[in-house]
Design a protein around this motif. Structure first.
Motif, mmCIF file in Angstrom:
data_model
loop_
_atom_site.group_PDB
_atom_site.id
_atom_site.type_symbol
_atom_site.label_atom_id
_atom_site.label_comp_id
_atom_site.label_asym_id
_atom_site.label_seq_id
_atom_site.Cartn_x
_atom_site.Cartn_y
_atom_site.Cartn_z
ATOM 1 N N UNK A 120 0.856 -1.186 0.000
ATOM 2 C CA UNK A 120 0.000 0.000 0.000
ATOM 3 C C UNK A 120 0.889 1.232 0.000
ATOM 4 N N UNK A 121 0.473 2.246 -0.764
ATOM 5 C CA UNK A 121 1.253 3.480 -0.873
ATOM 6 C C UNK A 121 0.416 4.652 -0.388
ATOM 7 N N UNK A 122 0.937 5.360 0.613
ATOM 8 C CA UNK A 122 0.269 6.541 1.155
ATOM 9 C C UNK A 122 1.316 7.567 1.544
ATOM 10 N N UNK A 123 0.860 8.805 1.696
ATOM 11 C CA UNK A 123 1.748 9.814 2.232
ATOM 12 C C UNK A 123 2.120 9.451 3.661
ATOM 13 N N UNK A 124 3.387 9.661 3.983
ATOM 14 C CA UNK A 124 3.932 9.298 5.291
ATOM 15 C C UNK A 124 4.887 10.403 5.723
ATOM 16 N N UNK A 125 4.919 10.671 7.018
ATOM 17 C CA UNK A 125 5.833 11.664 7.556
ATOM 18 C C UNK A 125 6.661 11.088 8.682
ATOM 19 N N UNK A 126 7.489 11.936 9.284
ATOM 20 C CA UNK A 126 8.389 11.476 10.344
ATOM 21 C C UNK A 126 8.699 12.649 11.259
ATOM 22 N N UNK A 127 8.692 12.398 12.549
ATOM 23 C CA UNK A 127 9.004 13.458 13.511
ATOM 24 C C UNK A 127 10.437 13.952 13.351
ATOM 25 N N UNK A 128 11.303 13.126 12.774
ATOM 26 C CA UNK A 128 12.694 13.529 12.572
ATOM 27 C C UNK A 128 12.922 14.215 11.225
ATOM 28 N N UNK A 129 11.860 14.328 10.431
ATOM 29 C CA UNK A 129 11.910 15.065 9.156
ATOM 30 C C UNK A 129 10.718 16.015 9.164
ATOM 31 N N UNK A 130 10.709 16.986 10.060
ATOM 32 C CA UNK A 130 9.515 17.810 10.263
ATOM 33 C C UNK A 130 9.187 18.680 9.056
ATOM 34 N N UNK A 131 7.881 18.826 8.818
ATOM 35 C CA UNK A 131 7.421 19.738 7.785
ATOM 36 C C UNK A 131 7.272 19.135 6.412
ATOM 37 N N UNK A 132 7.585 17.837 6.247
ATOM 38 C CA UNK A 132 7.558 17.202 4.939
ATOM 39 C C UNK A 132 6.901 15.833 5.012
ATOM 40 N N UNK A 133 6.289 15.423 3.903
ATOM 41 C CA UNK A 133 5.751 14.074 3.779
ATOM 42 C C UNK A 133 5.976 13.604 2.350
ATOM 43 N N UNK A 134 6.009 12.287 2.178
ATOM 44 C CA UNK A 134 6.196 11.705 0.852
ATOM 45 C C UNK A 134 5.476 10.367 0.791
ATOM 46 N N UNK A 135 5.042 9.997 -0.399
ATOM 47 C CA UNK A 135 4.366 8.718 -0.590
ATOM 48 C C UNK A 135 5.377 7.588 -0.426
ATOM 49 N N UNK A 136 5.030 6.656 0.426
ATOM 50 C CA UNK A 136 5.921 5.544 0.757
ATOM 51 C C UNK A 136 5.155 4.239 0.635
ATOM 52 N N UNK A 137 5.722 3.299 -0.082
ATOM 53 C CA UNK A 137 5.092 1.991 -0.245
ATOM 54 C C UNK A 137 5.546 1.071 0.883
ATOM 55 N N UNK A 138 4.575 0.449 1.524
ATOM 56 C CA UNK A 138 4.842 -0.464 2.645
ATOM 57 C C UNK A 138 4.100 -1.775 2.428
ATOM 58 N N UNK A 139 4.558 -2.816 3.113
ATOM 59 C CA UNK A 139 3.823 -4.079 3.126
ATOM 60 C C UNK A 139 2.482 -3.866 3.824
ATOM 61 N N UNK A 140 1.424 -4.457 3.271
ATOM 62 C CA UNK A 140 0.108 -4.335 3.907
ATOM 63 C C UNK A 140 0.010 -5.161 5.181
ATOM 64 N N UNK A 141 0.711 -6.293 5.212
ATOM 65 C CA UNK A 141 0.689 -7.173 6.371
ATOM 66 C C UNK A 141 2.103 -7.606 6.689
ATOM 67 N N UNK A 142 2.435 -7.622 7.973
ATOM 68 C CA UNK A 142 3.764 -8.059 8.383
ATOM 69 C C UNK A 142 3.665 -8.987 9.585
ATOM 70 N N UNK A 143 4.700 -9.792 9.737
ATOM 71 C CA UNK A 143 4.867 -10.587 10.949
ATOM 72 C C UNK A 143 5.835 -9.847 11.851
ATOM 73 N N UNK A 144 5.374 -9.492 13.022
ATOM 74 C CA UNK A 144 6.176 -8.757 14.004
ATOM 75 C C UNK A 144 6.674 -9.716 15.062
ATOM 76 N N UNK A 145 7.990 -9.681 15.286
ATOM 77 C CA UNK A 145 8.590 -10.484 16.346
ATOM 78 C C UNK A 145 9.513 -9.607 17.179
ATOM 79 N N UNK A 146 9.713 -9.990 18.411
ATOM 80 C CA UNK A 146 10.535 -9.236 19.342
ATOM 81 C C UNK A 146 10.057 -9.494 20.755
#
Length: 221
Positions: A120-146
């Motif tokens: 899925x591709x949507x606009x995404x931002x980051x607190x460490x890159x303030x004031x800007x956003x860009x479309x970022x493609x991510x996996x729709x589903x992930x397996x989280x371990x930790x």
């Protein structure tokens, strides 16, 4: 980094401002793989660090924060998508992004792997890159371990916007910023995003700014 140096760094951060200052892109701590957490901190220090990260994330406000973002090179992140952050977002946008409230949680030594080929591709931002956003493609589903903050093992499936948050914050712990994965032609100031591209999906921005979306050979028509 030695355990002694890490503890000194944590103690200095805990003795400093609350909320903590957020490290901005350009600082090396954001570009180095973080150290695995293996019990280097006392229970009091870990609890204090988690509490400070939670306060800092909420104050920003954001939906996640990794320890390197407050200058601590440790594989630790906090996540939370509070209902009040969603209150003014149109229902159609929430549905398109599969975004729902995410209760506060702590990730220790997280890692993820894709489940299926869906993206899925949507606009995404980051607190460490303030004031800007860009479309970022991510996996729709992930397996989280930790682990969580108590040491309990995690092994679960995460999907939708929550999966995006998990990927974003875990990437931070590997020295990766979302801009490394983004369609740079989509880069937009937050002001322009709100004024021009606040659609549920980025198809219109793709056409106007000239960047491809997943599954297309070029910019959206």
């Amino acid at each position: 980094m030695t355990t002694t140096t890490l503890i000194e760094l944590v103690e200095a951060v805990l003795a400093g401002l609350s909320p903590a200052p957020i490290v901005i892109a350009g600082d090396p701590v954001l570009r180095q793989p973080a150290q695995d957490y293996e019990g280097q901190l006392s229970a009091e220090q870990l609890d204090g660090l988690v509490a400070l990260m939670r306060t800092t994330m909420r104050d920003a406000p954001g939906v996640g924060l990794a320890a390197p973002q407050i200058g601590i090179p440790l594989r630790l992140a906090v996540l939370e998508d509070r209902p009040e952050l969603l209150r003014n977002i149109p229902a159609g946008t929430l549905a398109a992004r599969r975004r729902a409230p995410l209760p506060f949680r702590v990730l220790v030594n997280p890692r993820y792997t894709a489940l299926g080929a869906g993206t899925a591709a949507f606009y995404e931002g980051c607190l460490s890159v303030p004031g800007w956003q860009a479309v970022t493609t991510r996996h729709e589903r992930v397996r989280l371990r930790g682990q969580d903050e108590t040491g309990r093992e995690l092994d679960e499936e995460v999907e939708g916007w929550a999966a995006r948050i998990v990927q974003h914050e875990t990437d931070h712990l590997d020295g990766t910023l979302y801009l490394d994965r983004a369609e740079i032609r989509s880069l937009s100031s937050t002001a322009h995003l709100l004024e021009r591209w606040a659609d549920p999906t980025p198809e219109r921005a793709s056409h106007a700014l000239g960047f491809p979306l997943p599954g297309s050979a070029g910019p959206a028509a």
